[in-house]
Design a protein around this motif. Structure first.
Motif, mmCIF file in Angstrom:
data_model
loop_
_atom_site.group_PDB
_atom_site.id
_atom_site.type_symbol
_atom_site.label_atom_id
_atom_site.label_comp_id
_atom_site.label_asym_id
_atom_site.label_seq_id
_atom_site.Cartn_x
_atom_site.Cartn_y
_atom_site.Cartn_z
ATOM 1 N N ALA A 78 0.817 -1.226 0.000
ATOM 2 C CA ALA A 78 0.000 0.000 0.000
ATOM 3 C C ALA A 78 0.843 1.265 0.000
ATOM 4 O O ALA A 78 0.339 2.346 -0.319
ATOM 5 C CB ALA A 78 -0.928 -0.006 1.217
ATOM 6 N N ALA A 79 2.117 1.152 0.363
ATOM 7 C CA ALA A 79 2.999 2.326 0.385
ATOM 8 C C ALA A 79 4.444 1.849 0.444
ATOM 9 O O ALA A 79 4.705 0.665 0.657
ATOM 10 C CB ALA A 79 2.673 3.212 1.589
ATOM 11 N N GLU A 80 5.364 2.776 0.248
ATOM 12 C CA GLU A 80 6.781 2.421 0.330
ATOM 13 C C GLU A 80 7.177 2.160 1.785
ATOM 14 O O GLU A 80 6.432 2.482 2.714
ATOM 15 C CB GLU A 80 7.636 3.560 -0.236
ATOM 16 N N PHE A 81 8.358 1.582 1.989
ATOM 17 C CA PHE A 81 8.878 1.418 3.347
ATOM 18 C C PHE A 81 8.889 2.765 4.053
ATOM 19 O O PHE A 81 9.180 3.804 3.445
ATOM 20 C CB PHE A 81 10.303 0.850 3.314
ATOM 21 N N ASN A 82 8.621 2.744 5.343
ATOM 22 C CA ASN A 82 8.561 3.996 6.092
ATOM 23 C C ASN A 82 9.929 4.478 6.562
ATOM 24 O O ASN A 82 10.026 5.482 7.276
ATOM 25 C CB ASN A 82 7.600 3.881 7.278
ATOM 26 N N SER A 83 10.985 3.760 6.164
ATOM 27 C CA SER A 83 12.346 4.173 6.490
ATOM 28 C C SER A 83 13.298 3.529 5.492
ATOM 29 O O SER A 83 12.901 2.661 4.717
ATOM 30 C CB SER A 83 12.689 3.742 7.921
ATOM 31 N N TRP A 84 14.542 3.940 5.509
ATOM 32 C CA TRP A 84 15.507 3.401 4.557
ATOM 33 C C TRP A 84 15.970 2.003 4.974
ATOM 34 O O TRP A 84 15.987 1.662 6.151
ATOM 35 C CB TRP A 84 16.690 4.344 4.386
ATOM 36 N N ILE A 85 16.343 1.222 3.970
ATOM 37 C CA ILE A 85 16.725 -0.180 4.180
ATOM 38 C C ILE A 85 18.229 -0.284 4.388
ATOM 39 O O ILE A 85 19.000 0.344 3.656
ATOM 40 C CB ILE A 85 16.326 -1.040 2.965
ATOM 41 N N GLY A 86 18.641 -1.077 5.365
ATOM 42 C CA GLY A 86 20.056 -1.359 5.533
ATOM 43 C C GLY A 86 20.565 -0.967 6.904
ATOM 44 O O GLY A 86 19.799 -0.837 7.856
ATOM 45 N N PHE A 87 21.884 -0.782 6.981
ATOM 46 C CA PHE A 87 22.519 -0.489 8.260
ATOM 47 C C PHE A 87 23.567 0.603 8.056
ATOM 48 O O PHE A 87 23.861 1.000 6.922
ATOM 49 C CB PHE A 87 23.174 -1.759 8.820
ATOM 50 N N GLY A 88 24.142 1.057 9.167
ATOM 51 C CA GLY A 88 25.145 2.124 9.077
ATOM 52 C C GLY A 88 24.470 3.470 8.864
ATOM 53 O O GLY A 88 23.363 3.724 9.337
ATOM 54 N N LYS A 89 25.140 4.314 8.082
ATOM 55 C CA LYS A 89 24.619 5.658 7.844
ATOM 56 C C LYS A 89 23.538 5.622 6.759
ATOM 57 O O LYS A 89 23.621 4.815 5.831
ATOM 58 C CB LYS A 89 25.755 6.590 7.419
ATOM 59 N N PRO A 90 22.538 6.479 6.848
ATOM 60 C CA PRO A 90 21.490 6.494 5.821
ATOM 61 C C PRO A 90 22.052 6.940 4.475
ATOM 62 O O PRO A 90 23.017 7.716 4.427
ATOM 63 C CB PRO A 90 20.488 7.520 6.362
ATOM 64 N N PRO A 91 21.481 6.421 3.390
ATOM 65 C CA PRO A 91 21.960 6.833 2.058
ATOM 66 C C PRO A 91 21.676 8.305 1.808
ATOM 67 O O PRO A 91 20.677 8.840 2.274
ATOM 68 C CB PRO A 91 21.141 5.930 1.119
ATOM 69 N N ARG A 92 22.553 8.967 1.070
ATOM 70 C CA ARG A 92 22.366 10.393 0.766
ATOM 71 C C ARG A 92 21.463 10.561 -0.453
ATOM 72 O O ARG A 92 21.461 9.756 -1.344
ATOM 73 C CB ARG A 92 23.716 11.039 0.493
#
Length: 222
Positions: A208-222
């Motif tokens: 119904a919608a995209e993920f509510n946060s970024w996928i993965g670990f460490g620092k968020p993608p720019r």
């Protein structure tokens, strides 16, 4: 010399007229037929195998869209290649069974998106009453969906603590609560699991919608 050639020719003709020669001829023909049959027995499957593999390779060729993360409207199938194919139905899931690792399917083409970390998703049916308000809003018929990638080191979160109904990452024992939006219960994970909003349509689970946060670990993608 001419006489010798004629005699030889006579010998051949004479031999061709006797029964032994006929037997030998038949034997030679039978031998050729058997060799031909052996050749065909080996060659036909090989040709079929080649053409079949070529066709299979064409079928398996992935489109650029297969590399996209889950899109609104996507359905789900099993992550396991052995089980992959049929769409997962809501009626397939039993309440409080262990979380299921799935991948999204493009409903327009039926193509299964690739199994990259962006497309490894956990789904699970839980008691609706046990879900927090936030989680209920993201769920469909008590079914929740989260990224399967641990936010600590990127391992797949495949562990299930049945007594507590929590997920656990087997690499460093981070524990997540699927009833509370995938929040961290314990362990080194720095943030909750990204959640995927679901809807229900004709017994099928729909993104119904995209993920509510970024996928993965460490620092968020720019």
């Amino acid at each position: 010399m001419k006489e010798k050639i004629n005699n030889k020719h006579d010998d051949i003709e004479q031999a061709a007229c006797c029964g032994c020669a006929q037997t030998n001829q038949n034997h030679g023909t039978d031998s050729k037929r058997r060799n031909l049959l052996k050749y065909l027995a080996l060659a036909i499957p090989a040709v079929n195998c080649f053409t079949g593999n070529t066709a299979l390779a064409a079928i398996k060729k992935k489109s650029p869209e297969s590399k996209l993360p889950p899109q609104v409207g996507d359905r789900f199938t099993y992550f396991s290649k052995r089980l992959q194919g049929p769409l997962i139905k809501i009626s397939d899931l039993a309440e409080s069974d262990k979380q299921l690792l799935v991948v999204p399917v493009d409903p327009k083409t039926g193509e299964v998106r690739d199994g990259s970390r962006y497309n490894q998703i956990l789904i699970q049916k839980l008691s609706k009453e046990s879900l927090s308000t936030e989680t209920q809003q993201m769920s469909a018929d008590g079914i929740v969906a989260y990224s399967a990638i641990c936010t600590h080191a990127g391992c797949p979160v495949t562990g299930w603590v049945e007594e507590e109904e929590n997920y656990m990452c087997p690499c460093h024992q981070s524990v997540f609560n699927p009833k509370e939006g995938g929040g961290v219960v314990s362990g080194p994970a720095p943030r909750k699991l990204p959640a995927l909003a679901l809807a229900a349509e004709n017994d099928e689970l729909v993104v119904a919608a995209e993920f509510n946060s970024w996928i993965g670990f460490g620092k968020p993608p720019r």
